[in-house]
Scaffold this active site. Structure first.
Site, PDB file in Angstrom:
ATOM      1  N   LYS A  51     -24.550  42.638  -6.466  1.00  0.00           N
ATOM      2  CA  LYS A  51     -25.912  42.575  -5.934  1.00  0.00           C
ATOM      3  C   LYS A  51     -26.496  41.172  -6.174  1.00  0.00           C
ATOM      4  O   LYS A  51     -27.498  40.982  -6.858  1.00  0.00           O
ATOM      5  CB  LYS A  51     -26.782  43.658  -6.580  1.00  0.00           C
ATOM      6  CG  LYS A  51     -27.921  44.112  -5.687  1.00  0.00           C
ATOM      7  CD  LYS A  51     -28.544  45.401  -6.214  1.00  0.00           C
ATOM      8  CE  LYS A  51     -29.764  45.831  -5.416  1.00  0.00           C
ATOM      9  NZ  LYS A  51     -29.462  46.183  -4.039  1.00  0.00           N
TER      10      LYS A  51
ATOM     11  N   ARG B  73     -23.848  47.775 -13.311  1.00  0.00           N
ATOM     12  CA  ARG B  73     -23.616  47.006 -12.087  1.00  0.00           C
ATOM     13  C   ARG B  73     -24.090  45.562 -12.257  1.00  0.00           C
ATOM     14  O   ARG B  73     -23.443  44.631 -11.774  1.00  0.00           O
ATOM     15  CB  ARG B  73     -24.315  47.674 -10.897  1.00  0.00           C
ATOM     16  CG  ARG B  73     -23.979  47.030  -9.559  1.00  0.00           C
ATOM     17  CD  ARG B  73     -24.446  47.873  -8.395  1.00  0.00           C
ATOM     18  NE  ARG B  73     -25.900  48.002  -8.342  1.00  0.00           N
ATOM     19  CZ  ARG B  73     -26.559  48.719  -7.427  1.00  0.00           C
ATOM     20  NH1 ARG B  73     -25.877  49.380  -6.497  1.00  0.00           N
ATOM     21  NH2 ARG B  73     -27.879  48.797  -7.432  1.00  0.00           N
TER      22      ARG B  73
ATOM     23  N   GLU C 282     -21.378  47.607   6.166  1.00  0.00           N
ATOM     24  CA  GLU C 282     -22.679  47.954   5.589  1.00  0.00           C
ATOM     25  C   GLU C 282     -23.798  47.629   6.544  1.00  0.00           C
ATOM     26  O   GLU C 282     -23.681  46.753   7.398  1.00  0.00           O
ATOM     27  CB  GLU C 282     -22.912  47.145   4.296  1.00  0.00           C
ATOM     28  CG  GLU C 282     -22.770  47.950   3.043  1.00  0.00           C
ATOM     29  CD  GLU C 282     -23.219  47.167   1.802  1.00  0.00           C
ATOM     30  OE1 GLU C 282     -22.671  47.452   0.740  1.00  0.00           O
ATOM     31  OE2 GLU C 282     -24.099  46.311   1.902  1.00  0.00           O
TER      32      GLU C 282
END
Length: 296
Positions: A143, A41, A179
């Site tokens: 992220k 990721r 989210e």
């Protein structure tokens, strides 16, 4: 008098963060949970930001070495975990608008308890339909540290009103659930578990991915789909997932002037999934999926 030439060390890229945990088993071993997924990721995020990045092997080895060096800080079995925060920060001699020519990769570690989103019990969420977390084509799916500071204002205001956190809607239409500020969200209706799809604005959570697989193992129907606010408010159960929050049940969601309440407790889907996940992470359940990595 001659002036000394000063070189700057500021990169225009900001950076990426990751989060994973080390758990202590009943027999004293220490386990990492799916560190290779965090490595992959981070690579995806680094490519989006034009940052150099460590290989999967370098990332995992660095995490292992950090956990081993802080092994004495891993709480006893069932009492918490050692939270590991890998960071990739752009740096180098550049002030202009350009990719950073180099980066700094570092890892912080700190012990933490079992509760993050709430001290105990279920979360009470507030839907903010004025501020948005991410937009299509942006960086909501990686992220990146810039995904977190924009939510501070909304979260601070919500917590001042007694809510646990904020649930954000899509920026394009304001009709669909996306989210919570730092976690993915699931709804349950009957035997069907639904969560918003990974389409560029939602972080591909590793806990999210793991729970979807565990839910299928338990016989639930699992679907990724765009979830209208109306479906959320009409759900039987709602829960949040993430490395920090693990699996946190939602007791209520407030949207405009309407408050929906949900089932919580021992017999909920979230509680069953959390028990399975924690069992694997802490070595209480045999890991048939190869998710855990034992430290030497």
């Amino acid at each position: 008098m001659a002036r000394k030439h000063m070189q700057t060390s500021i990169g225009t890229n900001l950076g990426l963060i990751e989060g994973l945990k080390a758990y202590r088993t009943e027999d004293g071993r220490v386990l990492l949970f799916r560190p290779h997924e965090n490595a992959k990721r981070m690579q995806v995020g680094a490519q989006r930001l034009c940052l150099p990045f460590p290989s999967v092997e370098q990332f995992v080895d660095a995490v292992k070495q950090t956990a081993l060096a802080n092994k004495h800080w891993v709480p006893p079995n069932g009492k918490g975990s050692l939270y590991l925060r890998p960071m990739l920060m752009g740096s180098g001699h550049v002030l202009g608008l350009a990719p950073a020519p180099e980066c700094t990769f570092l890892i912080y570690a700190t012990p933490m308890g079992n509760h993050y989103l709430t001290k105990h019990g279920a979360a009470n969420l507030y839907i903010d339909d004025k501020l948005h977390r991410a937009a299509r084509g942006g960086t909501g799916g990686i992220k990146c540290i810039t995904n977190y500071s924009p939510v501070f204002e909304a979260v601070t205001q919500a917590r001042a009103r007694g809510f646990s956190d904020v649930l954000f809607l899509d920026a394009a239409t304001g009709k669909y659930v996306e989210e919570v500020s730092s976690s993915n969200v699931f709804i349950v209706k009957g035997n069907v578990i639904s969560t918003p799809p990974i389409d560029g604005t939602i972080l591909p959570g590793i806990t999210r991915k793991s729970l979807m697989e565990l839910a299928l193992d338990l016989g639930y129907q699992v679907e990724e789909r765009h979830i209208p606010v109306e479906d959320l408010m009409d759900a039987d159960q709602v829960f949040c997932t993430g490395t920090a929050v693990i699996v946190t049940p939602v007791g209520s969601v407030t949207y405009q002037d309407t408050r929906a309440e949900y089932k919580t407790g021992e017999e909920t889907v979230s509680n069953k999934l959390k028990a399975m996940l924690n069992g694997i992470q802490m070595g209480l359940i045999e890991d048939n999926k190869g998710w855990t990595l034992a430290l030497n």
